[in-house]
Design a protein around this motif. Structure first.
Motif, PDB file in Angstrom:
ATOM      1  N   PHE B 143      15.491  -6.645  -3.729  1.00 46.74           N
ATOM      2  CA  PHE B 143      16.093  -7.197  -2.522  1.00 46.74           C
ATOM      3  C   PHE B 143      15.504  -8.578  -2.203  1.00 46.74           C
ATOM      4  N   LEU B 144      14.181  -8.690  -2.318  1.00 45.74           N
ATOM      5  CA  LEU B 144      13.527  -9.981  -2.073  1.00 45.74           C
ATOM      6  C   LEU B 144      14.014 -11.036  -3.057  1.00 45.74           C
ATOM      7  N   ILE B 145      14.142 -10.645  -4.338  1.00 49.92           N
ATOM      8  CA  ILE B 145      14.582 -11.588  -5.366  1.00 49.92           C
ATOM      9  C   ILE B 145      15.996 -12.073  -5.048  1.00 49.92           C
ATOM     10  N   LEU B 146      16.838 -11.156  -4.574  1.00 53.95           N
ATOM     11  CA  LEU B 146      18.198 -11.527  -4.189  1.00 53.95           C
ATOM     12  C   LEU B 146      18.189 -12.571  -3.078  1.00 53.95           C
ATOM     13  N   LEU B 147      17.200 -12.460  -2.195  1.00 57.87           N
ATOM     14  CA  LEU B 147      17.093 -13.411  -1.090  1.00 57.87           C
ATOM     15  C   LEU B 147      16.401 -14.705  -1.527  1.00 57.87           C
ATOM     16  N   GLY B 148      15.958 -14.748  -2.779  1.00 52.15           N
ATOM     17  CA  GLY B 148      15.288 -15.931  -3.278  1.00 52.15           C
ATOM     18  C   GLY B 148      13.801 -15.971  -2.992  1.00 52.15           C
ATOM     19  N   VAL B 149      13.228 -14.817  -2.584  1.00 49.02           N
ATOM     20  CA  VAL B 149      11.793 -14.747  -2.305  1.00 49.02           C
ATOM     21  C   VAL B 149      11.100 -14.123  -3.524  1.00 49.02           C
ATOM     22  N   PRO B 150       9.955 -14.658  -3.941  1.00 52.48           N
ATOM     23  CA  PRO B 150       9.267 -14.040  -5.080  1.00 52.48           C
ATOM     24  C   PRO B 150       8.803 -12.616  -4.755  1.00 52.48           C
ATOM     25  N   PRO B 151       8.821 -11.706  -5.757  1.00 50.90           N
ATOM     26  CA  PRO B 151       8.421 -10.316  -5.512  1.00 50.90           C
ATOM     27  C   PRO B 151       6.967 -10.188  -5.059  1.00 50.90           C
ATOM     28  N   VAL B 152       6.680  -9.129  -4.337  1.00 51.52           N
ATOM     29  CA  VAL B 152       5.351  -8.924  -3.762  1.00 51.52           C
ATOM     30  C   VAL B 152       4.751  -7.637  -4.318  1.00 51.52           C
ATOM     31  N   GLN B 153       3.467  -7.667  -4.617  1.00 51.11           N
ATOM     32  CA  GLN B 153       2.776  -6.435  -5.020  1.00 51.11           C
ATOM     33  C   GLN B 153       2.317  -5.718  -3.755  1.00 51.11           C
ATOM     34  N   TRP B 154       3.258  -5.030  -3.128  1.00 51.61           N
ATOM     35  CA  TRP B 154       3.036  -4.461  -1.799  1.00 51.61           C
ATOM     36  C   TRP B 154       1.748  -3.658  -1.693  1.00 51.61           C
ATOM     37  N   LEU B 155       1.511  -2.772  -2.648  1.00 49.93           N
ATOM     38  CA  LEU B 155       0.380  -1.852  -2.520  1.00 49.93           C
ATOM     39  C   LEU B 155      -0.969  -2.551  -2.742  1.00 49.93           C
ATOM     40  N   TYR B 156      -0.936  -3.814  -3.206  1.00 51.87           N
ATOM     41  CA  TYR B 156      -2.185  -4.557  -3.367  1.00 51.87           C
ATOM     42  C   TYR B 156      -2.354  -5.619  -2.295  1.00 51.87           C
ATOM     43  N   SER B 157      -1.258  -6.359  -2.028  1.00 47.24           N
ATOM     44  CA  SER B 157      -1.422  -7.466  -1.088  1.00 47.24           C
ATOM     45  C   SER B 157      -1.219  -7.047   0.362  1.00 47.24           C
ATOM     46  N   ALA B 158      -0.449  -5.972   0.603  1.00 45.64           N
ATOM     47  CA  ALA B 158      -0.260  -5.528   1.989  1.00 45.64           C
ATOM     48  C   ALA B 158      -0.290  -4.003   2.059  1.00 45.64           C
ATOM     49  N   PRO B 159      -1.415  -3.388   1.604  1.00 48.46           N
ATOM     50  CA  PRO B 159      -1.438  -1.918   1.503  1.00 48.46           C
ATOM     51  C   PRO B 159      -1.263  -1.222   2.850  1.00 48.46           C
ATOM     52  N   MET B 160      -1.884  -1.754   3.910  1.00 47.39           N
ATOM     53  CA  MET B 160      -1.789  -1.089   5.208  1.00 47.39           C
ATOM     54  C   MET B 160      -0.357  -1.134   5.738  1.00 47.39           C
ATOM     55  N   VAL B 161       0.289  -2.286   5.577  1.00 45.70           N
ATOM     56  CA  VAL B 161       1.685  -2.403   5.994  1.00 45.70           C
ATOM     57  C   VAL B 161       2.540  -1.402   5.199  1.00 45.70           C
ATOM     58  N   ALA B 162       2.272  -1.308   3.898  1.00 47.79           N
ATOM     59  CA  ALA B 162       3.059  -0.422   3.045  1.00 47.79           C
ATOM     60  C   ALA B 162       2.956   1.034   3.505  1.00 47.79           C
ATOM     61  N   ILE B 163       1.733   1.519   3.769  1.00 52.29           N
ATOM     62  CA  ILE B 163       1.618   2.930   4.153  1.00 52.29           C
ATOM     63  C   ILE B 163       2.168   3.156   5.557  1.00 52.29           C
ATOM     64  N   ILE B 164       2.057   2.150   6.425  1.00 50.69           N
ATOM     65  CA  ILE B 164       2.605   2.291   7.782  1.00 50.69           C
ATOM     66  C   ILE B 164       4.133   2.402   7.723  1.00 50.69           C
ATOM     67  N   VAL B 165       4.756   1.539   6.929  1.00 45.71           N
ATOM     68  CA  VAL B 165       6.218   1.589   6.832  1.00 45.71           C
ATOM     69  C   VAL B 165       6.654   2.908   6.189  1.00 45.71           C
ATOM     70  N   ALA B 166       5.955   3.322   5.128  1.00 45.71           N
ATOM     71  CA  ALA B 166       6.328   4.570   4.454  1.00 45.71           C
ATOM     72  C   ALA B 166       6.202   5.758   5.410  1.00 45.71           C
ATOM     73  N   ASN B 167       5.139   5.806   6.200  1.00 44.63           N
ATOM     74  CA  ASN B 167       4.953   6.937   7.107  1.00 44.63           C
ATOM     75  C   ASN B 167       5.931   6.888   8.282  1.00 44.63           C
ATOM     76  N   THR B 168       6.309   5.681   8.676  1.00 44.17           N
ATOM     77  CA  THR B 168       7.335   5.557   9.706  1.00 44.17           C
ATOM     78  C   THR B 168       8.651   6.131   9.189  1.00 44.17           C
TER      79      THR B 168
END
Lengths: 292, 293
Positions: B143-168
């Motif tokens: 989805f990010l690539i489609l928007l022209g944004v480079p992909p993100v290693q979510w679980l490394y660069s934003a792990p807390m955000v990742a688990i918060i969104v997943a648990n939400t």
């Protein structure tokens, strides 16, 4: 007919055009929000569905070249899924049966007899439903080594039953309260013992409550990862939840398709059971019978 | 005492004894056992595994000097506030409000998928989100690539955000269902009266809906807090507490202390602290429920 047109006309007059348009705009806004939320909640499921029928395994989401049930047949032919599913069934059905029987027995005197400490007992039960029991798994492990219950399925069943008992007792007592005592008294006059009247009259009337407790307990036990993960050690005893975890950490990217098929089959009963029982039990299934 | 009363007393105990026994051995038992081993240096292996020594309040003193314990407590708090209080409750409330209009046909489909996310076993949710956040070809990155944004290693660069969104994602279904039931039980007369008086939708929400669902909201908040505090599986599978100790919430820290570092005594001491917080919240829950027995 005239009355009808009169009503239509008066409604048309009462609702000014401006307001109608503004209502439509909020509806558009609401729909937009709903579509975004739908996309958010549906997206993670997509990959699971796609991978499970795609014979070429990958972490990326691609349109499968051809549809295949190969992944589903493989996990059963290789025996990967069979034993874990049987174990999951043993643990969940065992927990469900024990919880239903024991909590139904406890609910009876709590709803029928005048016991001086009834109120404090029930409050303690309700208090227990809130306790974060998983935080006790470490002492539980040690206690199990001491009792020789470590690595036994019966041990896991006992723990999961004990943790689902409080909510079970609470729900069933609330259901039994709604059954009039006169029905039982009639049976007693005919010479039935309290136990017989309990089994023959009260239990059938409390069937919806029993259904709720059975469903909740089964779902909880079927999904429980932490308790069997800590208390079981032999691979052959493990339920599906733990097998999915170890399979995932061992084969990771290589066998995603099989893992997806496995997860899908494992999740299906929970979703189906939940929606079927929600139709028959309604709200009480969600709120666990506790009224806020 | 009359014969009848005595017979009733015997019967009471016959009916109650199986559950009392189970609760005593498997719920009260571990608590007492925990209190005992929290004051020892019990280890999983080695000499103190068989003959643990009494160390008094040593474990608790260690806790107060343990940087990693503070780190875990903070991680738990972030996870709780982010996914529980903000994520699940607010998103659940928005969904519950959206479910009120009878005209929106689409709402049934939306409600089903939200509830499905709540019913699916947690281990599968963890696995789903691991794939969804995958780098670089998980769906979130596509989805990010489609928007022209480079992909993100979510679980490394934003792990807390990742688990918060997943648990939400996972927990919102419960809030939606319970809040939706509470809002649905508000008498339509109130809204009609407010509309006649010219109240805006915003005013109707603050003046009518919120005061009337206050109790359900409080119950909901407490239950979510209790569940999120003791949540283990999702975070354990997604990040294992890492990278480093970035998402090392208390239940994972307890697990690591006990089963990775074999310090059962110390792990149990932290368990007791978590249990004490849970017990206080559970008492609060009893108060909010104000049940009539």
């Amino acid at each position: 007919v005239r009355a009808e047109t009169d009503i239509t006309r008066s409604v048309a007059v009462a609702v000014p055009a401006v307001r109608r348009r503004s209502v439509r705009w909020t509806d558009v806004g609401a729909y937009l929000v709903m579509v975004v939320l739908f996309a958010f909640f549906a997206a993670p499921f997509l990959w699971l569905l796609e991978q499970s029928v795609n014979p070429v395994s990958s972490v990326s989401l691609t349109m499968p070249r051809h549809f295949s049930l190969e992944n589903f047949t493989t996990i059963f032919r290789s025996g990967l899924a069979t034993t874990p599913f049987v174990n999951s069934l043993i643990l969940s059905l065992g927990t469900m049966a024990l919880t239903v029987v024991v909590s139904a027995l406890a609910a009876y005197p709590l709803s029928r007899y005048r016991i001086p400490w009834r109120r404090s007992f029930l409050l303690t039960i309700l208090f227990m439903t809130g306790l974060p029991i998983t935080s006790l798994i470490v002492p539980m492990y040690d206690l199990f080594v001491f009792l020789g219950l470590i690595n036994t399925q019966i041990g896991v069943i006992l723990v999961m039953s004990a943790t689902s008992l409080p909510i079970g007792i609470w729900i069933l007592r609330n259901f039994l309260e709604t059954v009039p005592v006169e029905l039982e008294e009639a049976a007693w006059v005919d010479g039935a013992t309290p136990f017989v009247s309990f089994v023959r009259i009260l239990l059938p009337l409390a069937a919806p409550g029993i259904g709720v407790v059975a469903t909740l307990t089964f779902l909880g036990a079927w999904s429980n990862f932490y308790v069997p993960f800590i208390l079981l050690e032999t691979q052959g005893e493990m339920p599906a939840t733990v097998t999915i975890y170890s399979f995932f950490s061992q084969y990771g990217n290589v066998l995603y398709g099989q893992l997806a098929a496995f997860s899908l089959l494992y999740s299906l009963p929970t979703v189906v059971l939940y929606f079927i029982s929600r139709r028959s039990f309604g709200q009480s299934l969600t709120l666990g019978g506790v009224k806020g | 005492m009359s014969v009848l009363a005595q017979r009733q007393r015997v019967r009471t105990w016959m009916f109650l004894s199986p559950s009392v026994a189970l609760l005593l051995v498997f719920m009260v038992g571990p608590v007492i056992w925990a209190i005992y081993i929290a004051f020892t240096n019990l280890a999983l292996t080695g000499p103190t595994a068989l003959h643990p020594q009494f160390v008094g309040v040593g474990n608790f003193v260690t806790t107060f000097h343990d940087v990693l314990f503070y780190n875990s407590a903070l991680a738990s708090l972030e996870y709780l506030v982010g996914s529980g209080l903000v994520g699940q409750v607010i998103l659940g409330l928005i969904l519950a409000l959206l479910m009120q209009s009878p005209r929106r046909r689409f709402k049934g489909v939306l409600a089903t998928i939200v509830v499905a996310a709540w019913v699916v076993p947690e281990i599968v949710v963890a696995f789903l989100w691991y794939a969804f956040l995958g780098y670089p070809h998980g769906l979130a990155n596509v989805f990010l690539i489609l928007l022209g944004v480079p992909p993100v290693q979510w679980l490394y660069s934003a792990p807390m955000v990742a688990i918060i969104v997943a648990n939400t994602w996972r927990g919102t279904g419960f809030s939606m269902l319970s809040l939706s039931a509470a809002i649905g039980s508000i008498s339509p007369d109130l809204f009609e009266a407010a509309a006649i008086d010219g109240a805006s939708a915003w005013q109707r929400f603050w003046r009518i809906v919120l005061p009337l669902i206050k109790n359900t909201l409080a119950t909901n908040l407490l239950l979510i807090t209790l569940w999120t505090l003791s949540d283990f599986t999702l975070v354990f599978v997604l990040t294992g507490g890492g990278p480093g100790f970035a998402t090392d919430i208390l239940p994972i820290y307890i697990y690591q202390k006990a089963f990775t570092f074999y310090e059962l005594g110390y792990g149990t001491a932290i368990s007791l602290l978590l249990l004490a917080i849970g017990a206080i919240l559970s008492l609060l829950y009893l108060r909010v429920l104000r049940v009539e027995i």
